[in-house]
Design a protein around this motif. Structure first.
Motif, PDB file in Angstrom:
ATOM      1  N   ARG A 275       0.833  -1.207   0.000  1.00 35.49           N
ATOM      2  CA  ARG A 275       0.000   0.000   0.000  1.00 35.49           C
ATOM      3  C   ARG A 275       0.872   1.263   0.000  1.00 35.49           C
ATOM      4  O   ARG A 275       0.566   2.232  -0.712  1.00 35.49           O
ATOM      5  CB  ARG A 275      -0.943  -0.009   1.206  1.00 35.49           C
ATOM      6  CG  ARG A 275      -2.044  -1.069   1.119  1.00 35.49           C
ATOM      7  CD  ARG A 275      -3.113  -0.866   2.181  1.00 35.49           C
ATOM      8  NE  ARG A 275      -2.594  -1.079   3.532  1.00 35.49           N
ATOM      9  CZ  ARG A 275      -2.551  -2.260   4.136  1.00 35.49           C
ATOM     10  NH1 ARG A 275      -2.981  -3.349   3.493  1.00 35.49           N
ATOM     11  NH2 ARG A 275      -2.097  -2.370   5.366  1.00 35.49           N
ATOM     12  N   ARG A 276       1.955   1.242   0.768  1.00 31.31           N
ATOM     13  CA  ARG A 276       2.856   2.407   0.776  1.00 31.31           C
ATOM     14  C   ARG A 276       3.525   2.583  -0.584  1.00 31.31           C
ATOM     15  O   ARG A 276       3.698   3.715  -1.064  1.00 31.31           O
ATOM     16  CB  ARG A 276       3.919   2.247   1.864  1.00 31.31           C
ATOM     17  CG  ARG A 276       3.372   2.296   3.280  1.00 31.31           C
ATOM     18  CD  ARG A 276       4.469   2.593   4.295  1.00 31.31           C
ATOM     19  NE  ARG A 276       5.525   1.581   4.307  1.00 31.31           N
ATOM     20  CZ  ARG A 276       5.500   0.470   5.042  1.00 31.31           C
ATOM     21  NH1 ARG A 276       4.428   0.204   5.795  1.00 31.31           N
ATOM     22  NH2 ARG A 276       6.504  -0.381   5.029  1.00 31.31           N
ATOM     23  N   LEU A 277       3.905   1.479  -1.206  1.00 28.35           N
ATOM     24  CA  LEU A 277       4.554   1.554  -2.512  1.00 28.35           C
ATOM     25  C   LEU A 277       3.596   2.129  -3.556  1.00 28.35           C
ATOM     26  O   LEU A 277       3.986   3.004  -4.360  1.00 28.35           O
ATOM     27  CB  LEU A 277       5.015   0.151  -2.927  1.00 28.35           C
ATOM     28  CG  LEU A 277       5.578  -0.014  -4.339  1.00 28.35           C
ATOM     29  CD1 LEU A 277       6.778   0.895  -4.558  1.00 28.35           C
ATOM     30  CD2 LEU A 277       5.951  -1.477  -4.595  1.00 28.35           C
ATOM     31  N   MET A 278       2.348   1.690  -3.563  1.00 29.09           N
ATOM     32  CA  MET A 278       1.399   2.199  -4.542  1.00 29.09           C
ATOM     33  C   MET A 278       1.096   3.685  -4.317  1.00 29.09           C
ATOM     34  O   MET A 278       0.935   4.451  -5.275  1.00 29.09           O
ATOM     35  CB  MET A 278       0.100   1.382  -4.491  1.00 29.09           C
ATOM     36  CG  MET A 278       0.252  -0.063  -4.968  1.00 29.09           C
ATOM     37  SD  MET A 278       0.851  -0.217  -6.680  1.00 29.09           S
ATOM     38  CE  MET A 278       2.595  -0.639  -6.412  1.00 29.09           C
ATOM     39  N   ALA A 279       1.055   4.083  -3.050  1.00 26.83           N
ATOM     40  CA  ALA A 279       0.864   5.518  -2.768  1.00 26.83           C
ATOM     41  C   ALA A 279       2.053   6.320  -3.295  1.00 26.83           C
ATOM     42  O   ALA A 279       1.879   7.408  -3.868  1.00 26.83           O
ATOM     43  CB  ALA A 279       0.690   5.732  -1.267  1.00 26.83           C
ATOM     44  N   LEU A 280       3.252   5.787  -3.113  1.00 30.48           N
ATOM     45  CA  LEU A 280       4.460   6.481  -3.560  1.00 30.48           C
ATOM     46  C   LEU A 280       4.464   6.674  -5.075  1.00 30.48           C
ATOM     47  O   LEU A 280       4.820   7.754  -5.570  1.00 30.48           O
ATOM     48  CB  LEU A 280       5.703   5.681  -3.137  1.00 30.48           C
ATOM     49  CG  LEU A 280       7.036   6.175  -3.688  1.00 30.48           C
ATOM     50  CD1 LEU A 280       7.387   7.539  -3.097  1.00 30.48           C
ATOM     51  CD2 LEU A 280       8.144   5.169  -3.422  1.00 30.48           C
ATOM     52  N   ILE A 281       4.059   5.661  -5.826  1.00 28.09           N
ATOM     53  CA  ILE A 281       4.152   5.760  -7.284  1.00 28.09           C
ATOM     54  C   ILE A 281       2.896   6.381  -7.904  1.00 28.09           C
ATOM     55  O   ILE A 281       2.748   6.409  -9.130  1.00 28.09           O
ATOM     56  CB  ILE A 281       4.426   4.375  -7.918  1.00 28.09           C
ATOM     57  CG1 ILE A 281       3.218   3.456  -7.783  1.00 28.09           C
ATOM     58  CG2 ILE A 281       5.682   3.737  -7.316  1.00 28.09           C
ATOM     59  CD1 ILE A 281       3.353   2.156  -8.580  1.00 28.09           C
ATOM     60  N   GLY A 282       1.996   6.864  -7.053  1.00 27.86           N
ATOM     61  CA  GLY A 282       0.814   7.533  -7.565  1.00 27.86           C
ATOM     62  C   GLY A 282      -0.261   6.599  -8.072  1.00 27.86           C
ATOM     63  O   GLY A 282      -1.056   6.972  -8.943  1.00 27.86           O
ATOM     64  N   ARG A 283      -0.319   5.382  -7.505  1.00 34.99           N
ATOM     65  CA  ARG A 283      -1.349   4.427  -7.914  1.00 34.99           C
ATOM     66  C   ARG A 283      -2.153   3.956  -6.693  1.00 34.99           C
ATOM     67  O   ARG A 283      -2.222   2.761  -6.394  1.00 34.99           O
ATOM     68  CB  ARG A 283      -0.711   3.225  -8.629  1.00 34.99           C
ATOM     69  CG  ARG A 283      -0.082   3.556  -9.973  1.00 34.99           C
ATOM     70  CD  ARG A 283      -1.099   4.099 -10.985  1.00 34.99           C
ATOM     71  NE  ARG A 283      -2.227   3.226 -11.197  1.00 34.99           N
ATOM     72  CZ  ARG A 283      -2.256   2.278 -12.127  1.00 34.99           C
ATOM     73  NH1 ARG A 283      -1.230   2.093 -12.941  1.00 34.99           N
ATOM     74  NH2 ARG A 283      -3.346   1.519 -12.265  1.00 34.99           N
ATOM     75  N   PRO A 284      -2.820   4.888  -5.997  1.00 39.54           N
ATOM     76  CA  PRO A 284      -3.644   4.475  -4.863  1.00 39.54           C
ATOM     77  C   PRO A 284      -4.794   3.568  -5.276  1.00 39.54           C
ATOM     78  O   PRO A 284      -5.327   2.821  -4.451  1.00 39.54           O
ATOM     79  CB  PRO A 284      -4.160   5.803  -4.304  1.00 39.54           C
ATOM     80  CG  PRO A 284      -4.074   6.762  -5.446  1.00 39.54           C
ATOM     81  CD  PRO A 284      -2.867   6.348  -6.227  1.00 39.54           C
ATOM     82  N   ASP A 285      -5.171   3.612  -6.557  1.00 34.27           N
ATOM     83  CA  ASP A 285      -6.226   2.717  -7.015  1.00 34.27           C
ATOM     84  C   ASP A 285      -5.826   1.255  -6.852  1.00 34.27           C
ATOM     85  O   ASP A 285      -6.642   0.406  -6.477  1.00 34.27           O
ATOM     86  CB  ASP A 285      -6.565   3.009  -8.486  1.00 34.27           C
ATOM     87  CG  ASP A 285      -5.336   2.890  -9.394  1.00 34.27           C
ATOM     88  OD1 ASP A 285      -4.269   3.469  -9.057  1.00 34.27           O
ATOM     89  OD2 ASP A 285      -5.436   2.217 -10.439  1.00 34.27           O
ATOM     90  N   LEU A 286      -4.544   0.971  -7.097  1.00 35.25           N
ATOM     91  CA  LEU A 286      -4.046  -0.394  -6.902  1.00 35.25           C
ATOM     92  C   LEU A 286      -3.846  -0.678  -5.417  1.00 35.25           C
ATOM     93  O   LEU A 286      -4.162  -1.767  -4.927  1.00 35.25           O
ATOM     94  CB  LEU A 286      -2.736  -0.605  -7.659  1.00 35.25           C
ATOM     95  CG  LEU A 286      -2.816  -0.499  -9.188  1.00 35.25           C
ATOM     96  CD1 LEU A 286      -1.430  -0.655  -9.805  1.00 35.25           C
ATOM     97  CD2 LEU A 286      -3.769  -1.537  -9.752  1.00 35.25           C
ATOM     98  N   GLY A 287      -3.342   0.298  -4.688  1.00 36.52           N
ATOM     99  CA  GLY A 287      -3.102   0.098  -3.267  1.00 36.52           C
ATOM    100  C   GLY A 287      -4.380  -0.149  -2.483  1.00 36.52           C
ATOM    101  O   GLY A 287      -4.366  -0.886  -1.490  1.00 36.52           O
TER     102      GLY A 287
END
Length: 414
Positions: A275-287
């Motif tokens: 979840r932190r990684l997806m937030a970092l790369i701008g993909r909260p939809d995946l997170g």
């Protein structure tokens, strides 16, 4: 000790053992009859933690490792790592007089380590049954390609073959391409590590029960022991794991991703880490996607996830990507070559890059010692020996007089 001390060498060992010392294997004497990697790497580790290593090498040429890889003034720099803390005796094991001497020397030791083809020592009267009958407390580590028993026992076995038979080579490389070698002789080194474990266990049993035993290590089994869930997956599901390149099969996301100037390795497979990684790369939809909350769902959509991380990495340099990933508490790192290792401050801070001058005083660096014990850490007590450097010292301690040594030397036996 295997027998009542009858030589000064035995008394000296007993004195050192009684004196304690900071190293956990102080007072343990090991006779190394091996060569190249599997046996000698095991004795290297035992020597780093205090064991006295008596290494037997053939006269004239010595251990072939002396001539492997890059040479400095005729000797491999690898030798300075593999043979530190050892004493070198140059003896021709094919000669009956020397075989009788080595039988005596084995009685002055706690452990014998060998990695010849099975049956070789038996032909010289130095096999396990021979030595165990003479010295019931003796421990023998035997490392071979296929072990001391079984239908393949007499086949010649090298580490590269063991890596293939143990299942590692099949998994190495990219899908659809020929399997590749790992890059180092990992089959030999893994066998050495298993051998060290076996010796330590056998020493423990001997301390409790007063008897030695043989430790039988097969190269292919040491590799197979590292193969994780391959066998139960095949037994239960008929699944044959295939090469997966830089990804970690069945665990997502965990892969190497191309930046503008190299690769970063990202291990984002923990649920909260993902979840932190997806937030970092701008993909909260995946997170935030419910089906990606756990590893099973992420594995099903791993290509999509890898593509998202890959697009983010491709827009950055390695340093930019690593700074962001570390800031987000996502496990990540660059893929080091030896130049990276040699200059890395963490390696130096942990004592993993040590200065060890070559015999002529030329500067050299060698790997530090693993594992790190808090109270009794291992250390380099002596540089790698010249061929036969300690032959006279050890033979004199066994009571072999100068005239006999001169005769043996003239005949090429030592």
């Amino acid at each position: 000790m295997p027998m009542t001390p009858t030589h000064p060498l035995s008394a000296d060992r007993a004195s050192r053992a009684a004196g304690g010392g900071a190293l956990p294997l102080a007072g343990v004497r090991v006779l190394e009859l091996g060569q190249l990697i599997a046996g000698p790497f095991a004795t290297k580790m035992l020597g780093e933690f205090g064991a006295e290593i008596l290494k037997v090498e053939p006269p004239g040429q010595g251990d072939p490792l002396r001539n492997w890889r890059l040479l400095h003034q005729g000797t491999s720099v690898w030798w300075q790592v593999q043979s530190r803390n050892k004493k070198s005796l140059s003896l021709d094991l094919r000669e009956p007089e020397i075989q009788a001497l080595v039988r005596r020397l084995a009685g002055e030791c706690d452990v014998v380590v060998e990695n010849f083809k099975p049956g070789t020592l038996e032909a010289w009267g130095l096999g396990w049954e021979d030595l165990h009958a003479l010295y019931p407390r003796l421990i023998m580590l035997r490392v071979s390609g296929y072990g001391q028993t079984g239908p393949y026992r007499d086949r010649p076995g090298f580490g590269v073959v063991a890596e293939a038979m143990g299942g590692l080579r099949h998994l190495s490389g990219e899908p659809g391409r020929p399997p590749v070698r790992v890059g180092v002789s990992i089959g030999d080194s893994l066998s050495a590590l298993h051998g060290v474990i076996g010796v330590l266990l056998a020493l423990r049993v001997r301390a409790q029960q007063g008897v030695g035993q043989m430790v039988d290590v097969a190269l292919y089994e040491s590799v197979f022991n590292m193969m994780e869930s391959l066998l139960p997956e095949y037994a239960v599901f008929g699944e044959v794991r295939q090469p997966a390149g830089s990804s970690l099969p069945g665990i997502a996301p965990s892969n190497a991703y191309a930046c503008q100037d190299g690769y970063v390795l990202v291990a984002g497979n923990g649920d909260s880490i993902f979840r932190r990684l997806m937030a970092l790369i701008g993909r909260p939809d995946l997170g935030d996607a419910p089906d990606l909350a756990h590893n099973t769902g992420r594995v099903a959509r791993v290509d999509e996830i890898d593509a998202a991380i890959g697009a983010w990495a491709a827009a950055r340099t390695q340093d930019e990507a690593l700074e962001a990933l570390n800031g987000a508490r996502v496990p990540a790192g660059r893929i080091y070559d030896i130049a990276d290792i040699a200059t890395d401050p963490h390696y130096h801070a942990r004592g993993m890059i040590l200065d060890q001058p070559l015999p002529d005083g030329s500067p050299c660096q060698v790997p530090g010692i693993v594992p790190k014990l808090s109270a009794t850490p291992g250390r380099i007590r002596a540089a790698a020996p010249a061929l036969g450097q300690h032959t006279d010292e050890i033979l004199a301690s066994l009571g072999v007089d100068q005239a006999t040594r001169n005769d043996w030397r003239a005949r090429g036996l030592i």
